[in-house]
Write a protein that holds these residues in place. Structure first.
Motif, PDB file in Angstrom:
ATOM      1  N   PHE A  99      -2.591  -1.846   0.233  1.00 61.22           N
ATOM      2  CA  PHE A  99      -2.655  -3.295   0.331  1.00 61.22           C
ATOM      3  C   PHE A  99      -3.992  -3.716   0.932  1.00 61.22           C
ATOM      4  CE2 PHE A  99       1.931  -2.354   0.797  1.00 61.22           C
ATOM      5  CZ  PHE A  99       2.408  -3.066  -0.293  1.00 61.22           C
ATOM      6  N   GLN A 143      -3.629  -9.394   1.775  1.00 58.68           N
ATOM      7  CA  GLN A 143      -2.217  -9.247   1.418  1.00 58.68           C
ATOM      8  C   GLN A 143      -1.366  -9.045   2.664  1.00 58.68           C
ATOM      9  OE1 GLN A 143      -2.860  -6.026  -1.522  1.00 58.68           O
ATOM     10  NE2 GLN A 143      -1.490  -7.193  -2.860  1.00 58.68           N
ATOM     11  N   PHE A 196       1.756 -11.248   4.361  1.00 58.64           N
ATOM     12  CA  PHE A 196       3.097 -10.721   4.593  1.00 58.64           C
ATOM     13  C   PHE A 196       3.606 -11.000   6.008  1.00 58.64           C
ATOM     14  CE2 PHE A 196       2.436  -6.919   1.436  1.00 58.64           C
ATOM     15  CZ  PHE A 196       2.426  -7.799   0.376  1.00 58.64           C
ATOM     16  N   LYS A 220       8.540  -7.762   1.526  1.00 63.57           N
ATOM     17  CA  LYS A 220       7.370  -8.198   0.760  1.00 63.57           C
ATOM     18  C   LYS A 220       6.554  -7.006   0.262  1.00 63.57           C
ATOM     19  CE  LYS A 220       6.956 -12.740   2.945  1.00 63.57           C
ATOM     20  NZ  LYS A 220       6.120 -13.650   3.777  1.00 63.57           N
ATOM     21  N   ALA A 235       5.934  -6.261  -3.751  1.00 68.68           N
ATOM     22  CA  ALA A 235       4.580  -6.120  -4.287  1.00 68.68           C
ATOM     23  C   ALA A 235       4.369  -4.798  -5.018  1.00 68.68           C
ATOM     24  CB  ALA A 235       3.563  -6.241  -3.148  1.00 68.68           C
ATOM     25  N   ARG A 236       5.192  -3.796  -4.699  1.00 72.04           N
ATOM     26  CA  ARG A 236       5.025  -2.470  -5.313  1.00 72.04           C
ATOM     27  C   ARG A 236       6.265  -2.043  -6.111  1.00 72.04           C
ATOM     28  NH1 ARG A 236       0.780  -3.811  -4.601  1.00 72.04           N
ATOM     29  NH2 ARG A 236      -0.910  -2.915  -3.355  1.00 72.04           N
TER      30      ARG A 236
END
Length: 218
Positions: free
Chosen positions: A35, A39, A43, A54, A58-59
């Motif tokens: 990240f 980012q 979060f 989060k 995101a992944r």
């Protein structure tokens, strides 16, 4: 004299680099992309459980992996202090407020263990009479209960909350207390979109803001 409660991450300290280090170590272990610092700042705010949610979103990490990932994150969190920095003017402002006789405390969504660890590492713990973490009560900010508990622990006197984010602004509104907004933290929207009593961009301005606010409200 006033009771002044502070948020922690993004208000008194810039802890995002340490938190990024934890997140990216976990991603590396799992063979996933790291990240960016932006980012990670995005979060931060609603506590470690939401932070991990989060990360997963995101992944595309499955829901079933949440508890294990959260445990791995928290295990590293207690020692994540070496990259965290105090914002300019914070120590001097806290000293000035303490010398003036104000009662100071912390109300953060950061878990209480890592909160106490980083405050001690930075020698900021000496200024605070009460510390409420994200897991100190069954609820966390923006529920007003943790903030009200922090004020309650400081006894009587005018209440002032100092924070940097949407979560902090919402918490102050729900608790019905004046909110001083530090503009250089982790907020995600323009200053004029956040309800606040006064805004400031450097902690050297905070003692005078507190003094002025107390005159205006008495």
């Amino acid at each position: 004299m006033a009771r002044i409660i502070f948020d922690l991450d993004g208000t008194l300290i810039d802890s995002a680099p340490d938190i990024q280090g934890i997140a990216n170590a976990l991603m590396t272990e799992d063979g996933l992309a790291p990240f960016t610092l932006d980012q990670v700042r995005d979060f931060i705010g609603n506590g470690v459980v939401v932070f991990v949610q989060k990360m997963r979103a995101a992944r595309a990490i499955p829901d079933a992996a949440h508890d294990k990932l959260l445990k791995r994150f928290v295990t590293r969190y207690h020692s994540a202090t070496t990259l965290t920095e105090i914002y300019p003017g914070v120590r001097e402002a806290l000293q000035a407020l303490d010398t003036a006789g104000h009662a100071l405390g912390i109300c953060t969504n950061k878990p209480i263990g890592p909160t106490k660890a980083v405050l001690k590492h930075l020698s900021l713990n000496i200024y605070f009479e009460t510390i409420i973490g994200g897991d100190s009560l069954p609820v966390s900010k923006p529920d007003p209960a943790p903030l009200l508990a922090a004020f309650g622990a400081l006894g009587e006197g005018p209440a002032i909350y100092v924070g940097d984010s949407e979560v902090d602004a919402q918490t102050a509104t729900r608790a019905k207390v004046p909110f001083l907004l530090f503009t250089e933290g982790y907020r995600k929207v323009p200053v004029d979109e956040l309800p606040h009593t006064q805004a400031f961009d450097h902690f050297s301005k905070l003692p005078d803001l507190v003094a002025t606010l107390l005159v205006e409200t008495t």
